[in-house]
Enzyme design. Structure first.
Site, PDB file in Angstrom:
ATOM      1  N   SER A 113       1.067  -0.931   0.209  1.00 48.45           N
ATOM      2  CA  SER A 113       0.065  -0.036   0.137  1.00 48.45           C
ATOM      3  C   SER A 113       0.850   1.248   0.386  1.00 48.45           C
ATOM      4  O   SER A 113       1.614   1.420  -1.049  1.00 48.45           O
ATOM      5  CB  SER A 113      -1.129  -0.034   1.058  1.00 48.45           C
ATOM      6  OG  SER A 113      -1.837   1.152   1.054  1.00 48.45           O
ATOM      7  N   HIS A 114       0.569   2.275   1.600  1.00 49.76           N
ATOM      8  CA  HIS A 114       1.550   3.404   1.107  1.00 49.76           C
ATOM      9  C   HIS A 114       2.440   3.476   1.979  1.00 49.76           C
ATOM     10  O   HIS A 114       3.288   4.652   1.823  1.00 49.76           O
ATOM     11  CB  HIS A 114       0.690   4.144   2.242  1.00 49.76           C
ATOM     12  CG  HIS A 114       0.093   3.634   3.375  1.00 49.76           C
ATOM     13  ND1 HIS A 114      -0.454   2.937   3.349  1.00 49.76           N
ATOM     14  CD2 HIS A 114       0.588   3.643   4.924  1.00 49.76           C
ATOM     15  CE1 HIS A 114      -0.747   1.849   4.549  1.00 49.76           C
ATOM     16  NE2 HIS A 114      -0.270   2.849   5.535  1.00 49.76           N
ATOM     17  N   ASP A 277      -2.508   6.097  -3.438  1.00 50.35           N
ATOM     18  CA  ASP A 277      -1.197   5.455  -2.680  1.00 50.35           C
ATOM     19  C   ASP A 277      -0.895   4.911  -3.793  1.00 50.35           C
ATOM     20  O   ASP A 277      -1.563   4.311  -5.259  1.00 50.35           O
ATOM     21  CB  ASP A 277      -1.745   4.934  -1.495  1.00 50.35           C
ATOM     22  CG  ASP A 277      -3.439   3.902  -1.505  1.00 50.35           C
ATOM     23  OD1 ASP A 277      -3.564   3.826  -2.645  1.00 50.35           O
ATOM     24  OD2 ASP A 277      -2.719   2.809  -0.577  1.00 50.35           O
ATOM     25  N   ASP A 279      -1.427   1.473  -3.873  1.00 56.14           N
ATOM     26  CA  ASP A 279      -1.723   0.220  -4.603  1.00 56.14           C
ATOM     27  C   ASP A 279      -3.344   0.806  -5.333  1.00 56.14           C
ATOM     28  O   ASP A 279      -3.874   0.082  -5.718  1.00 56.14           O
ATOM     29  CB  ASP A 279      -2.222  -0.655  -3.702  1.00 56.14           C
ATOM     30  CG  ASP A 279      -2.726  -0.696  -2.580  1.00 56.14           C
ATOM     31  OD1 ASP A 279      -2.683   0.710  -2.663  1.00 56.14           O
ATOM     32  OD2 ASP A 279      -3.394  -1.348  -2.135  1.00 56.14           O
ATOM     33  N   ASP A 281      -5.533   2.082  -3.707  1.00 58.34           N
ATOM     34  CA  ASP A 281      -7.100   2.198  -3.081  1.00 58.34           C
ATOM     35  C   ASP A 281      -7.290   3.264  -1.721  1.00 58.34           C
ATOM     36  O   ASP A 281      -8.711   3.436  -1.252  1.00 58.34           O
ATOM     37  CB  ASP A 281      -7.179   0.759  -1.997  1.00 58.34           C
ATOM     38  CG  ASP A 281      -6.224   0.504  -1.034  1.00 58.34           C
ATOM     39  OD1 ASP A 281      -4.974   1.491  -1.065  1.00 58.34           O
ATOM     40  OD2 ASP A 281      -6.437  -0.098  -0.585  1.00 58.34           O
ATOM     41  N   ARG A 282      -6.843   4.154  -1.888  1.00 56.83           N
ATOM     42  CA  ARG A 282      -6.299   5.384  -1.341  1.00 56.83           C
ATOM     43  C   ARG A 282      -6.940   6.167  -1.511  1.00 56.83           C
ATOM     44  O   ARG A 282      -6.669   6.673  -3.176  1.00 56.83           O
ATOM     45  CB  ARG A 282      -5.874   5.499   0.012  1.00 56.83           C
ATOM     46  CG  ARG A 282      -5.245   4.632   1.230  1.00 56.83           C
ATOM     47  CD  ARG A 282      -4.428   4.532   2.041  1.00 56.83           C
ATOM     48  NE  ARG A 282      -4.094   4.340   2.735  1.00 56.83           N
ATOM     49  CZ  ARG A 282      -4.206   3.679   4.201  1.00 56.83           C
ATOM     50  NH1 ARG A 282      -3.149   4.988   4.148  1.00 56.83           N
ATOM     51  NH2 ARG A 282      -3.290   3.614   4.559  1.00 56.83           N
ATOM     52  N   LYS A 376     -11.259  -0.260  -1.534  1.00 51.78           N
ATOM     53  CA  LYS A 376     -11.481   0.823  -0.499  1.00 51.78           C
ATOM     54  C   LYS A 376     -11.222   0.745  -2.168  1.00 51.78           C
ATOM     55  O   LYS A 376     -10.559   0.139  -3.225  1.00 51.78           O
ATOM     56  CB  LYS A 376     -10.747   1.531  -0.157  1.00 51.78           C
ATOM     57  CG  LYS A 376      -9.383   1.176   0.401  1.00 51.78           C
ATOM     58  CD  LYS A 376      -9.409   1.602   1.700  1.00 51.78           C
ATOM     59  CE  LYS A 376      -7.362   1.505   1.735  1.00 51.78           C
ATOM     60  NZ  LYS A 376      -7.480   0.992   2.417  1.00 51.78           N
TER      61      LYS A 376
HETATM   62  C1  VG1 Z   1      -4.503   1.421   7.682  1.00 48.96           C
HETATM   63  C2  VG1 Z   1      -4.694   2.290   8.067  1.00 48.96           C
HETATM   64  C3  VG1 Z   1      -6.413   1.417   8.367  1.00 48.96           C
HETATM   65  C4  VG1 Z   1      -6.536   0.833   6.444  1.00 48.96           C
HETATM   66  C5  VG1 Z   1      -5.279  -0.026   6.141  1.00 48.96           C
HETATM   67  C6  VG1 Z   1      -5.143  -0.396   4.902  1.00 48.96           C
HETATM   68  O1  VG1 Z   1      -4.340   0.094   9.098  1.00 48.96           O
HETATM   69  O2  VG1 Z   1      -5.585   3.049   9.340  1.00 48.96           O
HETATM   70  O3  VG1 Z   1      -8.140   2.523   8.121  1.00 48.96           O
HETATM   71  O4  VG1 Z   1      -7.528  -0.097   6.238  1.00 48.96           O
HETATM   72  O5  VG1 Z   1      -3.977   1.117   6.629  1.00 48.96           O
HETATM   73  O6  VG1 Z   1      -4.609   0.664   4.567  1.00 48.96           O
HETATM   74  P1  VG1 Z   1      -3.156   0.550  10.311  1.00 48.96           P
HETATM   75  O7  VG1 Z   1      -3.957  -1.056  10.762  1.00 48.96           O
HETATM   76  O8  VG1 Z   1      -1.672   0.578  10.169  1.00 48.96           O
HETATM   77  O9  VG1 Z   1      -3.916   1.179  10.816  1.00 48.96           O
HETATM   78  V1  VG1 Z   1      -4.052   0.338   2.499  1.00 48.96           V
HETATM   79  O10 VG1 Z   1      -4.067   1.504   1.413  1.00 48.96           O
HETATM   80  O11 VG1 Z   1      -3.136  -0.684   2.933  1.00 48.96           O
HETATM   81  O12 VG1 Z   1      -4.159  -0.996   1.904  1.00 48.96           O
HETATM   82 CO    CO Z   2      -3.380   0.644   0.056  1.00 44.31          CO
END
Ligand code: VG1
Ligand code: CO
Length: 543
Positions: A113-114, A277, A279, A281-282, A376
């Site tokens: 992800s990010h 981000d 991947d 999804d954000r 998302k």
């Molecule tokens: C974080 C965010 C959460 C989100 C997750 C995955 O998790 O707070 O809201 O669903 O990342 O996002 P955490 O446990 O670090 O608070 V992403 O864009 O992976 O796929």
């Molecule tokens: Co993501």
């Protein structure tokens, strides 16, 4: 069974977190590490013979070799067909869509992800089910259990096919279908939104900027925003996906997308700005001199979704994760639809979406989505916003101001303390948990604690219970503090403090959430003993 059986031993700590297994590339690249986890997916999920699987990732370093390994292991484990994005690329929402559209039995998505990428960065893997959504906790628990007793994995001897050529290929006896990553996703977006209207608005001079952050959304945004909707060439920036995201964090927040924020506050600001981000999804969205906080974005999208064709009939319900601000609850109340409060992570929205109880859902961490997929979806949110702006004729700033005037404003902020010593962070949480029963009734100046608990969620559809999902401290009159540890970090612990306070008339309370929340922030420090316990005087990231 085809292929060769390789013997192996369990690795410690292959426990999926909020969104799959995330570790440093150096951890994933150890011999057998990825293989053990993939075999554990096959062991735990027990896919029927001749199943089809969607496989793709965000293009970060290690994406392609990992996909090659997964394809060979799928072939050796009796999977009938793998559908993979060209070059191994699929955004997370596009992968979710492909699983659903092709009736696949599930998918394996590679992303952290990010989190930063590159040889020294992070990598991740997760399993999504046939509904296109991240596996439920019961499934990820079973995968973890399988990693702890694994003794061997199966892998096809033949190499994986070249993933750059669109079309049909094979790996051993298994079919491999290599597809354009954008085509099906774009078709879905065109079925949801009024593209003609958005294109008309752009043609009449509306300017936008989309920052793909050198991550997976580049090709999607280019095809949809520039080539289809007619945004000027150059509207999509950082559009070439790079294995290390150009050395940056592909995290669309005010820190890592600073250039976009600066642009939107400059005299050359376009009408609309957005970023996604790693991947895809954000999302974050901005207008001229205007930032729409993610929790507000969920509320504003829910309140205005009917302006887009797919949601013209209204929404059946709204869901938000527990730490997300309660702004969406006010919209749900006004619309007369239910609101659900779930633990952090998209997997908890799956049952509510499948069961038709909600249409739209979101999290404070820049994630919004709907029943169109089971992840998302960053570009979806961008397009819904553009559709709303086009249909209402209002600017982003006016939509926000009107929303706050009608519903009031939930001042909200998240403070992240990153790479905290894990023992210190766990100590802070344990200590707080032990004191929960004594907190109710305690006074801090004008603020009195009403309730304090550790959030537990009972899924209304299947009755499953998820405990220990974050500490909630609720004050009389509605202010709220939430404390939880991140389940996506790869270094030490990340402590998240979520702060919220509602004002019916925000015009009287200024614009800056940090100022409006100052007393709550102070109380949070006192209750958690954060500085004394972690040595941290201020957060690393404020959103
Ligand atoms: C974080 C965010 C959460 C989100 C997750 C995955 O998790 O707070 O809201 O669903 O990342 O996002 P955490 O446990 O670090 O608070 V992403 O864009 O992976 O796929
Ligand atoms: Co993501």
């Amino acid at each position: 069974m085809a292929g060769t059986e390789i013997s192996t031993k369990p690795f410690e700590g292959q426990k999926p977190g909020t969104s799959g297994l995330r570790k440093k590339v150096s951890v994933f690249a150890q011999p057998h590490y990825l293989e053990n986890f993939v075999q554990s997916i096959f062991t735990a999920v027990k896919l029927p013979a001749e199943s089809s699987l969607v496989v793709g990732g965000d293009g970060r370093y290690f994406n392609e070799p990992a996909i090659g390994t997964i394809i060979r292991m799928a072939a050796a484990n009796g999977i009938g067909r793998v559908i993979v994005g060209q070059g191994g690329i699929l955004s997370t929402p596009a992968a979710s869509n492909l699983i659903r559209k092709r009736g696949a039995n599930g998918g394996i998505i590679l992303s952290a992800s990010h989190n930063p990428g590159g040889p020294d960065g992070d990598f991740g893997i997760k399993f999504n089910g046939a509904n296109g959504g991240p596996a439920a906790e019961s499934v990820t628990d079973a995968i973890f259990a399988a990693t702890q007793s694994i003794s061997g994995y199966r892998i096809e001897d033949a190499p994986a096919p070249n993933l750059n050529r669109i079309g049909q290929a094979r790996c051993g006896d298994m079919r491999v279908e290599i597809v354009d990553p954008v085509t099906d996703y774009q078709a879905l977006m065109e079925s949801l939104f009024d593209f003609d209207r958005i294109a008309g608005m752009i043609k009449s001079g509306f300017r936008l900027r989309f920052d793909a952050m050198h991550a997976v959304t580049g090709p999607y945004a280019l095809a949809i925003l520039e080539e289809t909707l007619g945004a000027a060439p150059g509207s999509v920036i950082n559009k070439v996906p790079l294995p290390d995201f150009g050395g940056h964090h592909p995290d669309p927040n005010p820190v890592h997308a600073k250039a976009l924020f600066d642009l939107m506050w400059s005299c050359n600001a376009p009408d609309f700005g957005a970023a996604s981000d790693g991947d895809g999804d954000r999302n974050i969205v901005l207008g001229q001199n205007t930032y729409i906080a993610p929790s507000d974005s969920l509320a504003m999208l829910a309140a205005n979704a009917h302006l887009a064709p797919a949601y013209a009939g209204g929404v059946t319900g709204i869901a938000r994760s527990m730490p997300t601000s309660c702004a969406a609850d006010r919209v749900a109340a006004a619309l007369g639809v239910p609101v659900f409060e779930t633990p952090t992570g998209w997997k908890f929205f799956g049952n509510l979406l499948d069961d038709g109880r909600i249409t739209i859902c979101g999290e404070e961490s820049a994630g919004t989505g709907s029943n169109h997929v089971r992840e998302k979806d960053g570009l979806w949110a961008v397009l819904l916003w553009l559709n709303i702006v086009a249909a209402s004729g209002k600017s982003m700033a006016d939509i926000q101001a009107d929303h706050w005037r009608q519903y009031g404003r939930n001042y909200y902020s998240r403070h992240d303390y990153e790479a905290v010593d894990a023992d210190q962070a766990n100590g802070l949480m344990d200590n707080l948990r032990a004191r929960l029963p004594d907190l109710a009734g305690r006074r801090f100046g004008d603020y009195t604690i009403l309730t304090a608990d550790d959030f537990a969620y009972t899924d209304p559809v299947d009755g499953s219970v998820s405990a220990n999902q974050g500490i909630r401290i609720l004050f009389e009159g509605g202010p709220r503090i939430v404390v939880r540890l991140s389940g996506t970090g790869t270094e030490g612990a990340t402590l998240r403090l979520y702060l919220e306070r509602y004002e019916p008339d925000p015009a009287e309370h200024g614009h800056d959430p940090q100022a409006a929340l100052a007393p709550i922030i102070h109380i949070a420090g006192e209750i958690t003993e954060l500085t004394a316990r972690t040595g941290r005087a201020r957060p690393d990231v404020i959103t």
